[in-house]
Design an enzyme around this catalytic site. Structure first.
Site, short mmCIF file in Angstrom:
data_model
loop_
_atom_site.label_atom_id
_atom_site.label_comp_id
_atom_site.label_asym_id
_atom_site.label_seq_id
_atom_site.Cartn_x
_atom_site.Cartn_y
_atom_site.Cartn_z
N LYS A 24 -31.93 52.22 -3.91
CA LYS A 24 -31.92 52.43 -2.54
C LYS A 24 -33.65 52.86 -2.29
O LYS A 24 -34.19 53.37 -3.15
CB LYS A 24 -31.20 53.60 -2.09
CG LYS A 24 -31.38 55.07 -2.72
CD LYS A 24 -30.57 55.88 -2.06
CE LYS A 24 -31.13 57.03 -0.90
NZ LYS A 24 -32.02 57.92 -1.37
N ASP A 78 -25.51 53.01 -5.65
CA ASP A 78 -25.52 54.25 -4.90
C ASP A 78 -25.02 55.41 -5.79
O ASP A 78 -23.94 55.15 -6.09
CB ASP A 78 -24.65 54.33 -3.66
CG ASP A 78 -24.57 55.67 -2.98
OD1 ASP A 78 -24.55 56.69 -3.36
OD2 ASP A 78 -24.55 55.53 -1.78
N HIS A 79 -25.91 56.00 -6.31
CA HIS A 79 -25.44 56.98 -7.52
C HIS A 79 -24.31 57.91 -7.30
O HIS A 79 -23.75 58.39 -8.35
CB HIS A 79 -26.47 57.66 -8.03
CG HIS A 79 -27.01 58.88 -7.47
ND1 HIS A 79 -28.12 59.12 -6.31
CD2 HIS A 79 -26.97 60.13 -7.73
CE1 HIS A 79 -28.09 60.08 -5.88
NE2 HIS A 79 -27.48 61.06 -6.46
N LYS A 135 -20.58 59.10 -9.85
CA LYS A 135 -20.22 60.55 -10.21
C LYS A 135 -18.70 60.61 -10.44
O LYS A 135 -17.87 59.99 -9.94
CB LYS A 135 -20.65 61.36 -9.21
CG LYS A 135 -22.10 61.75 -8.82
CD LYS A 135 -22.28 62.88 -7.88
CE LYS A 135 -23.90 62.80 -7.29
NZ LYS A 135 -24.67 63.59 -7.99
N GLU A 159 -28.48 70.95 -0.41
CA GLU A 159 -29.61 70.94 -1.53
C GLU A 159 -30.48 72.25 -1.03
O GLU A 159 -30.75 72.59 -0.11
CB GLU A 159 -30.44 69.59 -1.32
CG GLU A 159 -29.71 68.44 -1.57
CD GLU A 159 -30.79 67.60 -1.86
OE1 GLU A 159 -31.12 67.03 -3.13
OE2 GLU A 159 -31.19 66.67 -0.60
N ASP A 203 -31.81 59.10 4.27
CA ASP A 203 -32.06 59.32 2.85
C ASP A 203 -30.51 59.64 2.57
O ASP A 203 -30.27 59.33 1.20
CB ASP A 203 -32.94 60.45 2.83
CG ASP A 203 -32.88 60.87 1.19
OD1 ASP A 203 -33.38 59.87 0.61
OD2 ASP A 203 -32.92 61.92 0.95
N HIS A 258 -24.87 58.01 0.54
CA HIS A 258 -24.09 58.95 0.13
C HIS A 258 -22.72 59.55 0.77
O HIS A 258 -21.58 59.41 0.50
CB HIS A 258 -24.82 60.12 -0.60
CG HIS A 258 -25.98 59.85 -1.37
ND1 HIS A 258 -26.04 58.60 -2.12
CD2 HIS A 258 -27.35 60.26 -1.73
CE1 HIS A 258 -27.21 58.41 -2.88
NE2 HIS A 258 -27.99 59.53 -2.62
N LYS A 264 -31.78 69.84 3.38
CA LYS A 264 -32.60 70.29 2.56
C LYS A 264 -32.73 71.94 2.89
O LYS A 264 -32.53 72.37 3.77
CB LYS A 264 -34.08 69.84 2.13
CG LYS A 264 -33.65 68.12 2.17
CD LYS A 264 -34.56 67.82 0.85
CE LYS A 264 -34.52 66.12 0.51
NZ LYS A 264 -33.64 65.95 -0.70
N LYS A 308 -26.74 74.35 -3.78
CA LYS A 308 -26.71 72.94 -4.25
C LYS A 308 -25.37 72.64 -4.55
O LYS A 308 -24.64 73.02 -5.33
CB LYS A 308 -27.68 72.95 -5.51
CG LYS A 308 -27.46 71.45 -6.00
CD LYS A 308 -28.26 70.40 -5.67
CE LYS A 308 -28.14 68.94 -6.57
NZ LYS A 308 -28.44 68.08 -5.40
#
Ligand code: BG6
Length: 492
Positions: free
Chosen positions: A148, A177-178, A182, A216, A235, A240, A330, A335
């Site tokens: 991405k 898409d990491h 997971k 985050e 983003d 995600h 953010k 987190k």
């Protein structure tokens, strides 16, 4: 059979922080194909030895005490480096010759595009022109993994898909898409479809609403150049959060396989209700943390959102009328990434509830994606020796308690292996990407119109702008992070 993994953008941050450490971890677990060569490609002029030294430092940093010299020695032998320019057809031709000739010829090749998006088209064009994606000889596979951001709106995503499909077929393309790599995200499927007790309740008859939070503590860090022109919606949400939504909302696929899974996810995205521009401020919130405009590289008058919260509806038989609240930002206090399934209250409440504990608190499933990965099921219980006083309690499952502290691998480990093995289940298909952009573009259009929600400033370390509380408060709901729960009754 021999395999080559070519990393374009090999001297970048992603290669050092994620890709090379993930390949090292796979090598250590003896999961890489035998005879694998990893070739880093970027403009910096390194020798193989210098590149290995750089990557050694990176892997040491990532693995800490767990680093193994012996494993590294074997891994380093696989690691090579070629200096080249993404815009130079000659450099690609030279790389193609190296990959395809002599005793170093590779059967299967994976190209990883870990590069800035403005290089995508040039790199794809050069891969195509040099015949590097051609599988017609039938000797092996050629695959592309692409990072991405996958476009910045529907139009640019379509153009990128067209560029990709111009040089490769869909089954050669792995859009990463990491979040999908997971463990806890994959476990959503296992939880829903590997058990019998959840699915009968997983619908509008029993679920009041769903909350998806990806919070985050960091700010924009050193990424202002990219982030200030992207913002939280592009983003984090387009990829995600929307992917998490599809996994929670999808129907059971007929099998766990790429086409079946992706078909079901695409159907959810098709059913996401579009937000009418005049309802933009009713359904969406945008915020910017105080001090963002003074961050290095951020425009002093930037109106980029570093926080967004949305109320979405999935218009189908299962979910009609159930709000999905999504938020990400953010500079928040924790987190944490989690999904909360808030069940409806019992039809009537015959027990007195503890002061401050409203009926909404009865049943809730909290899926903690990270950190402290686990599942927590909340129900009401009787406080012993206190008449019929009730108290909410959690039944907890924690990965680290059941499987040990180091059981959870990095998402990239799994995703790289899947791409090497040709399993695209955990990668996004072109239609999913475009459908997700349709939702995001729609929200952005609302933000540009006369009913746009204000860009609210929020304090770093807070849970975001006040508007986010109002988004839920209007319907008598609230964000369910742990600190927002009333304290349990003290023992008397
Ligand atoms: C990335 C975003 O995709 O995901 C970053 O570009 C964000 O802005 C990161 O920090 C969060 O990933 P994780 O795995 O740390 O939750």
């Amino acid at each position: 059979m021999s395999t080559a993994i070519v990393i374009f953008g090999a001297s970048g941050d992603l290669a050092a922080r994620k890709l090379i450490p993930a390949l090292y971890a796979n090598f250590r677990k003896q999961r890489l194909p035998e005879q694998t060569r990893i070739i880093g490609f970027s403009t910096s002029a390194f020798s193989d030895e210098q590149y290995r030294e750089n990557m050694l430092r990176a892997v040491r940093t990532q693995t800490g005490d767990d680093f193994d010299e012996g494993v590294w020695a074997g891994f380093a032998d696989m690691l090579h480096y070629r200096s080249g320019n993404l815009e130079s057809p000659d450099d690609f031709a030279a790389l193609a010759a190296e990959l395809g000739t002599g005793d170093r010829a590779a059967d299967d090749i994976v190209y990883y595009l870990a590069i800035a998006p403005h290089f995508f088209t040039a790199a794809l064009g050069n891969l195509g022109a040099a015949g590097m994606l051609d599988q017609s000889a039938g000797t092996g596979t050629r695959r592309i993994i692409i990072e991405k951001p996958f476009g910045r709106d529907l139009a640019s995503a379509r153009a990128l898909n067209a560029a990709l499909l111009g040089v490769a077929s869909e089954d050669q393309i792995y859009r990463i898409d990491h979040y999908l790599g997971k463990e806890t995200v994959q476990n959503i499927l296992m939880l829903r479809f590997g058990n019998a007790i959840f699915e009968p309740l997983w619908n509008r008859n029993y679920i009041d609403h769903v909350q998806i939070t990806v919070a985050e503590t960091v700010g924009v860090e050193h990424r202002a150049r990219y982030y200030d022109s992207a913002g939280a919606l592009r983003d984090m949400f387009q990829n995600h959060l929307v992917q998490l939504l599809t996994l929670v909302a999808m129907e059971a696929p007929s099998k766990v396989e790429a086409t079946a899974l992706r078909n079901e996810k695409a159907k959810v995205l098709e059913a996401v209700q579009m937000t009418a521009p005049e309802h933009a401020s009713l359904n969406t919130v945008r915020g910017q943390y105080r001090g963002y405009r003074a961050e290095p590289g951020v425009a002093p008058d930037s109106s980029t959102e570093t926080y967004a919260a949305l109320r979405l509806f999935v218009d189908n038989w299962r979910w009609q009328g159930v709000p999905f609240f999504l938020r990400s930002g953010k500079m928040l206090p924790d987190k944490t990434s989690e999904i909360i399934i808030q069940f409806r209250r019992p039809p009537t409440q015959i027990f007195d509830t503890q002061a401050g504990v409203t009926e909404l608190f009865t049943n809730r499933l909290r899926i903690t994606i990270q950190p402290d990965e686990g599942l927590h099921l909340r129900f009401i219980t009787k406080v012993p020796d206190r008449g019929m006083t009730t108290q909410p309690v959690d039944m907890d499952f924690r990965y680290r308690d059941t499987f040990g502290g180091k059981a959870i691998p990095e998402a990239y480990e799994r995703l790289l292996l899947d791409a090497l093995r040709g399993d695209a289940s955990l990668f996004a298909r072109s239609d999913e990407i475009e459908l997700a952009w349709r939702v995001i573009d729609d929200i952005r259009a609302g933000w540009e119109g006369e009913h746009a929600p204000p860009l609210e400033e929020y304090e770093p370390g807070s849970w975001g702008p006040a508007g986010a509380e109002r988004l839920l408060g209007r319907s008598g709901r609230w964000w369910l992070h742990e600190s927002a729960d009333p304290a349990p009754a003290p023992p008397q």
